[in-house]
Design a protein around this motif. Sequence first.
Motif, PDB file in Angstrom:
ATOM      1  N   PHE A 191      56.931  50.835  16.412  1.00  0.00           N
ATOM      2  CA  PHE A 191      58.101  50.386  17.182  1.00  0.00           C
ATOM      3  C   PHE A 191      59.000  49.633  16.217  1.00  0.00           C
ATOM      4  O   PHE A 191      58.562  49.245  15.117  1.00  0.00           O
ATOM      5  CB  PHE A 191      57.680  49.511  18.372  1.00  0.00           C
ATOM      6  CG  PHE A 191      56.682  48.441  18.021  1.00  0.00           C
ATOM      7  CD1 PHE A 191      57.100  47.177  17.637  1.00  0.00           C
ATOM      8  CD2 PHE A 191      55.314  48.697  18.050  1.00  0.00           C
ATOM      9  CE1 PHE A 191      56.183  46.198  17.295  1.00  0.00           C
ATOM     10  CE2 PHE A 191      54.386  47.722  17.713  1.00  0.00           C
ATOM     11  CZ  PHE A 191      54.821  46.463  17.336  1.00  0.00           C
ATOM     12  N   CYS A 192      60.287  49.390  16.610  1.00  0.00           N
ATOM     13  CA  CYS A 192      61.240  48.842  15.640  1.00  0.00           C
ATOM     14  C   CYS A 192      61.021  47.350  15.393  1.00  0.00           C
ATOM     15  O   CYS A 192      61.332  46.833  14.340  1.00  0.00           O
ATOM     16  CB  CYS A 192      62.675  49.118  16.088  1.00  0.00           C
ATOM     17  SG  CYS A 192      63.310  47.953  17.315  1.00  0.00           S
ATOM     18  N   ASN A 193      60.503  46.631  16.384  1.00  0.00           N
ATOM     19  CA  ASN A 193      60.206  45.190  16.287  1.00  0.00           C
ATOM     20  C   ASN A 193      61.447  44.309  16.180  1.00  0.00           C
ATOM     21  O   ASN A 193      61.350  43.151  15.809  1.00  0.00           O
ATOM     22  CB  ASN A 193      59.259  44.897  15.110  1.00  0.00           C
ATOM     23  CG  ASN A 193      58.397  43.658  15.357  1.00  0.00           C
ATOM     24  OD1 ASN A 193      58.192  43.270  16.515  1.00  0.00           O
ATOM     25  ND2 ASN A 193      57.907  43.040  14.317  1.00  0.00           N
ATOM     26  N   HIS A 194      62.640  44.848  16.496  1.00  0.00           N
ATOM     27  CA  HIS A 194      63.826  43.980  16.496  1.00  0.00           C
ATOM     28  C   HIS A 194      64.794  44.261  17.644  1.00  0.00           C
ATOM     29  O   HIS A 194      65.774  43.554  17.808  1.00  0.00           O
ATOM     30  CB  HIS A 194      64.566  44.047  15.152  1.00  0.00           C
ATOM     31  CG  HIS A 194      64.968  45.433  14.733  1.00  0.00           C
ATOM     32  ND1 HIS A 194      65.998  46.113  15.315  1.00  0.00           N
ATOM     33  CD2 HIS A 194      64.442  46.251  13.797  1.00  0.00           C
ATOM     34  CE1 HIS A 194      66.104  47.297  14.737  1.00  0.00           C
ATOM     35  NE2 HIS A 194      65.183  47.412  13.825  1.00  0.00           N
ATOM     36  N   CYS A 195      64.550  45.291  18.457  1.00  0.00           N
ATOM     37  CA  CYS A 195      65.463  45.573  19.574  1.00  0.00           C
ATOM     38  C   CYS A 195      65.173  44.607  20.737  1.00  0.00           C
ATOM     39  O   CYS A 195      64.231  43.821  20.691  1.00  0.00           O
ATOM     40  CB  CYS A 195      65.322  47.025  20.039  1.00  0.00           C
ATOM     41  SG  CYS A 195      63.785  47.367  20.928  1.00  0.00           S
ATOM     42  N   ALA A 196      66.020  44.685  21.784  1.00  0.00           N
ATOM     43  CA  ALA A 196      65.859  43.784  22.929  1.00  0.00           C
ATOM     44  C   ALA A 196      64.489  43.963  23.590  1.00  0.00           C
ATOM     45  O   ALA A 196      63.839  42.984  23.963  1.00  0.00           O
ATOM     46  CB  ALA A 196      66.973  44.031  23.942  1.00  0.00           C
ATOM     47  N   ALA A 197      64.038  45.213  23.734  1.00  0.00           N
ATOM     48  CA  ALA A 197      62.744  45.456  24.383  1.00  0.00           C
ATOM     49  C   ALA A 197      61.593  44.908  23.528  1.00  0.00           C
ATOM     50  O   ALA A 197      60.707  44.218  24.040  1.00  0.00           O
ATOM     51  CB  ALA A 197      62.551  46.955  24.628  1.00  0.00           C
ATOM     52  N   CYS A 198      61.627  45.186  22.222  1.00  0.00           N
ATOM     53  CA  CYS A 198      60.548  44.716  21.340  1.00  0.00           C
ATOM     54  C   CYS A 198      60.473  43.193  21.322  1.00  0.00           C
ATOM     55  O   CYS A 198      59.392  42.615  21.444  1.00  0.00           O
ATOM     56  CB  CYS A 198      60.746  45.223  19.915  1.00  0.00           C
ATOM     57  SG  CYS A 198      60.285  46.953  19.683  1.00  0.00           S
ATOM     58  N   THR A 199      61.633  42.544  21.162  1.00  0.00           N
ATOM     59  CA  THR A 199      61.598  41.085  21.042  1.00  0.00           C
ATOM     60  C   THR A 199      61.259  40.426  22.374  1.00  0.00           C
ATOM     61  O   THR A 199      60.852  39.275  22.410  1.00  0.00           O
ATOM     62  CB  THR A 199      62.947  40.536  20.520  1.00  0.00           C
ATOM     63  OG1 THR A 199      64.000  41.070  21.311  1.00  0.00           O
ATOM     64  CG2 THR A 199      63.150  40.904  19.061  1.00  0.00           C
TER      65      THR A 199
ATOM     66  N   GLN B 250      58.795  50.105  25.566  1.00  0.00           N
ATOM     67  CA  GLN B 250      60.097  50.562  26.067  1.00  0.00           C
ATOM     68  C   GLN B 250      61.107  50.681  24.925  1.00  0.00           C
ATOM     69  O   GLN B 250      62.281  50.950  25.149  1.00  0.00           O
ATOM     70  CB  GLN B 250      60.615  49.607  27.152  1.00  0.00           C
ATOM     71  CG  GLN B 250      59.739  49.633  28.406  1.00  0.00           C
ATOM     72  CD  GLN B 250      60.115  48.550  29.415  1.00  0.00           C
ATOM     73  OE1 GLN B 250      61.234  48.064  29.443  1.00  0.00           O
ATOM     74  NE2 GLN B 250      59.155  48.166  30.230  1.00  0.00           N
ATOM     75  N   CYS B 251      60.663  50.455  23.688  1.00  0.00           N
ATOM     76  CA  CYS B 251      61.524  50.581  22.501  1.00  0.00           C
ATOM     77  C   CYS B 251      61.901  52.054  22.309  1.00  0.00           C
ATOM     78  O   CYS B 251      61.076  52.942  22.488  1.00  0.00           O
ATOM     79  CB  CYS B 251      60.764  50.071  21.280  1.00  0.00           C
ATOM     80  SG  CYS B 251      61.604  50.336  19.706  1.00  0.00           S
ATOM     81  N   ALA B 252      63.159  52.296  21.923  1.00  0.00           N
ATOM     82  CA  ALA B 252      63.613  53.674  21.693  1.00  0.00           C
ATOM     83  C   ALA B 252      62.826  54.332  20.565  1.00  0.00           C
ATOM     84  O   ALA B 252      62.706  55.552  20.500  1.00  0.00           O
ATOM     85  CB  ALA B 252      65.104  53.678  21.368  1.00  0.00           C
TER      86      ALA B 252
HETATM   87 ZN   LIG Z   1      62.254  48.118  19.407  1.00  0.00          ZN
END
Ligand SMILES: [Zn+2]
Length: 340
Positions: A90-98, A104-106
């Motif tokens: 996962f990206c670990n910086h989008c709104a869902a991740c944080t 739910q991360c893209a």
């Molecule tokens: Zn993310």
Amino acid sequence: MKAVRIHEYGGPEVLRYEDIPDPRPRKDQVLVRVKACALNHLDIWVRMGTTKSPLPHIPGSDVAGEIVEVGEYVTGFQSGQRVLLAPMTFCNHCAACTDGRQNQCAEYSVLGNRTDGGDCELIAVPAVNVIPIPDSFGFNEAASVPLVFLTAWHMLIGRAALRPGHVVLILGANSGVGIAAVQVAKLFNATVIATAGDERKMQRARELGADHIINHYQQKISDEVRRITSKQGVDIVFEHVGKSTWGESLKALKPAGTLVTCGATTGPDVGIDLRFVYSRQLSILGSYMGTMGELHEVLKHVFSGKLKPVVDRAFPLKDARAAHEYMEKSQMFGKIVLNP
Ligand SMILES: [Zn+2]
């Protein structure tokens, strides 16, 4: 290093055991020597090309091993530490991740699906994926935990809001995710009705704590559920089988019951009579893996011994083909593990 890779999609024969360059960890990554990597049904989808993984590709989602190198930006880990890996990317910086909703991360995916996985000797992953395991915990056991216990926890607790006293129908209690689900449901003092395909697997499901067992080849699931629950039906159905059981699963629910599903092993196209759904006020929930918070939560119960991974059999990594063939015969009860 040695790795199992696919260069084309297909049967077990496309799995090649070969030499490839060692991965180099980025500054924010940790390099782990793989000691065990457990198989999941996903490995078959990946191998067959259903998930369109980039080629050549190393499958494998459930990894346990030892840290060999820690990137410059990473704190809190040292080489030699025994760890397992969170089985997702996962990206670990989008709104869902944080917000702690990594699934739910893209960019969310299963480890070993879009990126190379753990059927190899060395793997580099972001530090967020690395979780220490107790010294007493074997690598084969540790590799058998993450994907299935996270999936079962998110389905029953995160999605279906399981509570003590609920009656839960768990399909395919012999599968990896079913074995995890029976234990999670019992941890919350639910009554568990499990299904399995033969006498040996039914007995194993009983040993895991299932209160009632249905032979899904010889008995009609919804009839047995009605008999066991005095015609009430169940609060929650735990689905991952798909087409072959869907109708029976819906019929097993009590009014306002919840079906939660994470898979479609026997096929994705299920007929739904909407009149049945709205008149009985049913909830149908989809579930995909889980969050990092949920993984840490379920691991607490695993490491304290309340939830137990079940290992069916280990194969040397070079025999990955035989391991896939064994999994496709569905004779196992528990996880199949590869050892590099
Ligand atoms: Zn993310």
